[in-house]
Design a protein around this motif. Structure first.
Motif, PDB file in Angstrom:
ATOM      1  N   ASP A 201       0.854  -1.191   0.000  1.00  0.00           N
ATOM      2  CA  ASP A 201       0.000   0.000   0.000  1.00  0.00           C
ATOM      3  C   ASP A 201       0.885   1.233   0.000  1.00  0.00           C
ATOM      4  OD1 ASP A 201      -2.565  -1.293   0.178  1.00  0.00           O
ATOM      5  OD2 ASP A 201      -2.061  -1.788   2.252  1.00  0.00           O
TER       6      ASP A 201
ATOM      7  N   ARG B 284      -4.475   6.907  -3.346  1.00  0.00           N
ATOM      8  CA  ARG B 284      -4.094   5.795  -2.480  1.00  0.00           C
ATOM      9  C   ARG B 284      -3.911   4.565  -3.351  1.00  0.00           C
ATOM     10  NH1 ARG B 284      -8.356   6.557   1.520  1.00  0.00           N
ATOM     11  NH2 ARG B 284      -8.915   4.398   1.150  1.00  0.00           N
TER      12      ARG B 284
ATOM     13  N   SER C 257      -2.955   0.532  -3.999  1.00  0.00           N
ATOM     14  CA  SER C 257      -2.960  -0.797  -3.398  1.00  0.00           C
ATOM     15  C   SER C 257      -2.597  -1.818  -4.466  1.00  0.00           C
ATOM     16  CB  SER C 257      -4.344  -1.113  -2.814  1.00  0.00           C
ATOM     17  OG  SER C 257      -4.403  -2.464  -2.371  1.00  0.00           O
TER      18      SER C 257
END
Length: 678
Positions: A369, A384, A386
């Motif tokens: 992450d 973000r 991932s």
């Protein structure tokens, strides 16, 4: 080899490709199946395009060739279940003049207007007939035309007397030339480079498709014969103009440049590129508007991020498969496929994103992450990242957190007046527990931030515990959970209570310990706001009791529960209204309402042909009164709580959604899809 589903019904042979016909592997499989049909004497071919999102110039040429071969043998070729984009491609390339096309839905009539109907009629008179301009506008424009020598259309558009869209539609009718809303999917990337960048920019044109010796060209000026002559000399192709807005031509031209990837080029210089970028890229910011001359991989990633931000996507998915990489955007809660790079390109795209997020590019076995912050279009946007290892490589998901699109105002939560009034009354309480419930992606965090923004003042101490901190708000003390070092929701919450807070926001109640501390905090004079994953408001009560919270404590601490869902709104550009059917009138008991008019979207470029653009929230608010407190103390079942809601007449999520449908903001189908109803 990609599967082509083959079936026989009587004398007809059905061939159904299971993917984009821009992909060379899918196209090769289709060619093999068509050749097999020719060899077997099958001459009544039906091509089912239900699973085909897009087609290329090569496919269009093959369709015409296959049709000619079948016709010479006494056979035929029919296309069925084509989506609206492919229907439009067949129309502007005139392939539909040679091949029978049956669309999956009833489409608007695509037959171009007969120019003879407009014989000896001036363009100004046609604009007046369509009520796009007034006679006074035309008279003034003609005076300016005589004084300046500019074209009538240029003057009308510059003065704002007619929109470019309406002008081009009328001009297209007069000349018998199609007008289109130019967008991705309506042009072939392999053809976009047939003209030099200089010519495209100088004449404001954009090549769409090439069918044998004919080039379909988007332009806003179909009478620029000098431009067409020069393009004809350069390409050796006949020109078929198609009308489109200048703005759309410029945007698609830029996207064609951004997505022009040479695989051999990036494979040769991949390691060097990543090492250089790793050593020069700032830790926190990547100004992607300024990096335009880097490697093709960098340009592609930049273009994807820019387009996702521009289109308002909430997530970007990069998913590898055996033959290709699939890129999808989540728009208004639905995933749309936007690009299919080759499978060989996927590792390079993953590595580039890992470099931007300061992750280990050599680690491909474990999930990672990270966080990327970019500046584009004059604003900062958080991403973000991932990663998740799979059998064909790592899947990447980028969550786009655009602060400029966040709703931190309680008036913008799309609550009904009654629900907003009830919500504000709960927030004005000095202590108690307020919960916001719903599935992932239902806007719970946005509602909490709007509530905090409403409560925020220099006279109050507000503390948040989040995982992660999504939006930074002045004055509020925000803390991030770090499970790797043992800093959990419960541990931070214990210490927060020693910091003399007035209001506490807990990002999510996940386990018993956090729930117990939150309830205790609510009982000891704090206003506590949090979220919980339940389907309806009453489910929050049952869930907390199941976690082990004593019913007598919960009855005293809980003051309200807000359940919510996000429903898509009808696209304003293609919105139409219709009268509700007798079945709908009976189902929803609207017999006393008279004529009920509902809305829906036809589908257009602005909404990716979905008929929906944007989302609003529908809510149900359960307030805890003395009667409900007595029920909670008795440790009620879910059925007991549902019966209580029916007795009190509380407006449910479904009821709120139906109100939005009656107001023309959404559709009955969308409400039913999002909110389960029994």
């Amino acid at each position: 080899m990609t599967e082509i589903v083959r079936s026989r019904i009587g004398v007809n042979t059905y061939l159904a490709p299971q993917g984009s016909l821009v992909d060379s592997i899918t196209l090769e499989s289709l060619q093999d199946e068509v050749n097999r049909s020719f060899e077997s004497g099958e001459i009544q071919l039906i091509l089912d395009l239900n699973k085909v999102p897009s087609i290329s110039s090569r496919v269009l040429e093959l369709l015409v060739e296959w049709r000619d071969q079948l016709l010479s043998k006494g056979g035929s070729l029919t296309l069925v279940n084509a989506n609206p984009v492919i229907i439009e491609i067949l129309y502007i390339t005139e392939v539909d003049k040679y091949i029978k096309v049956l669309s999956r839905d009833t489409q608007d009539d695509k037959t171009p207007s007969d120019p003879s109907r407009y014989l000896n009629q001036r363009l100004g008179n046609l604009l007046i007939q369509e009520q796009f301009v007034t006679t006074e506008n035309i008279d003034k424009a003609l005076q300016l035309q005589a004084a300046t020598g500019k074209r009538l259309g240029t003057i009308l558009i510059d003065k704002g007397w007619v929109s470019e869209t309406n002008f081009l539609k009328v001009l297209g009718k007069q000349l018998g030339i199609p007008y289109i809303n130019l967008r991705p999917g309506l042009w072939d990337s392999s053809i976009s480079t047939i003209l030099s960048r200089d010519i495209c920019q100088r004449f404001m044109v954009f090549p769409l498709f090439k069918v044998h010796k004919k080039l379909i060209l988007a332009t806003s000026d179909p009478q620029d014969l000098h431009a067409f002559d020069e393009i004809r000399k350069q390409t050796g192709l006949a020109i078929k103009p198609v009308l489109a807005k200048n703005e759309e031509i410029a945007r698609q031209f830029k996207e064609s440049i951004d997505s022009d990837i040479n695989i051999s080029e990036y494979l040769t210089d991949l390691e060097e590129d990543f090492e250089v970028m790793d050593s020069t890229l700032p830790n926190d910011y990547a100004a992607i508007d300024e990096i335009s001359s880097g490697s093709p991989v960098i340009n592609l990633i930049n273009a994807l991020i820019q387009r996702a931000i521009r289109d308002g996507a909430s997530d970007i998915h990069l998913e590898p498969s055996r033959t290709k990489c699939r890129v999808r955007f989540r728009l208004d809660g639905i995933l749309y496929e936007v690009m299919n790079p080759a499978a060989d390109l996927h590792p390079a795209l993953v590595s580039r994103l890992k470099v931007m997020a300061n992750l280990d590019i050599a680690e491909r076995r474990l999930p990672q992450d990270g966080r990327i912050q970019v500046t584009t279009q004059g604003r900062a946007v958080d991403l973000r990242l991932s990663t998740l290892p799979g059998i064909f490589g790592e899947k990447i998901v980028l969550r786009v957190l655009d602060k400029n699109r966040s709703l931190l105002d309680i008036d913008k939560l799309s609550m009904t007046q009654q629900n907003q009034s009830t919500f504000i009354k709960l927030l004005k309480r000095s202590h108690g527990l307020i919960l916001v419930t719903g599935p992932t992606g239902s806007g719970k965090t946005t509602t909490l931030y709007a509530a905090l923004n409403y409560l925020n003042s220099i006279e109050k101490s507000i503390v948040t515990i989040e995982d992660p901190v999504e939006y930074q708000v002045d004055i509020i003390n925000q803390n991030q959970v770090k499970e790797m070092i043992g800093l959990s929701f419960a541990k931070i919450l214990k210490h927060v209570l020693r910091q003399d807070p007035d209001i506490i926001m807990v990002g999510e109640i996940r386990e018993k310990e956090t729930a117990e501390i939150a309830v205790q905090a609510a009982l000891t004079g704090h206003l506590v706001l949090s979220t919980l994953h339940t389907n309806e408001s009453t489910g929050a009560v049952a869930r907390l009791i199941e976690m082990g919270i004593e019913p007598y404590l919960l009855s005293s601490a809980l003051i309200g529960v807000i359940a919510q869902r996000l429903i898509r709104t009808v696209c304003p550009e293609c919105k139409t209204t219709y009268v509700a059917s007798p079945e709908e009138i009976e189902r929803f008991h609207w017999q006393q309402e008279g004529v009920v008019r509902l809305s829906k979207g036809r589908g257009c470029p602005l909404c990716y042909d979905s008929g929906y653009k944007g989302r609003i929230a529908c809510h149900e608010i359960l307030t805890v009164n003395p009667k409900l407190q007595r029920l909670i103390v008795k440790n009620p079942t879910q059925d007991d709580l549902n019966e209580f809601v029916k007795e009190t007449g509380m407006k449910t999520l479904y009821d709120d959604g139906i109100v939005r449908a009656l107001a023309g903001k959404t559709t009955l189908e969308e409400v039913t899809r999002v909110v389960s109803y029994e």
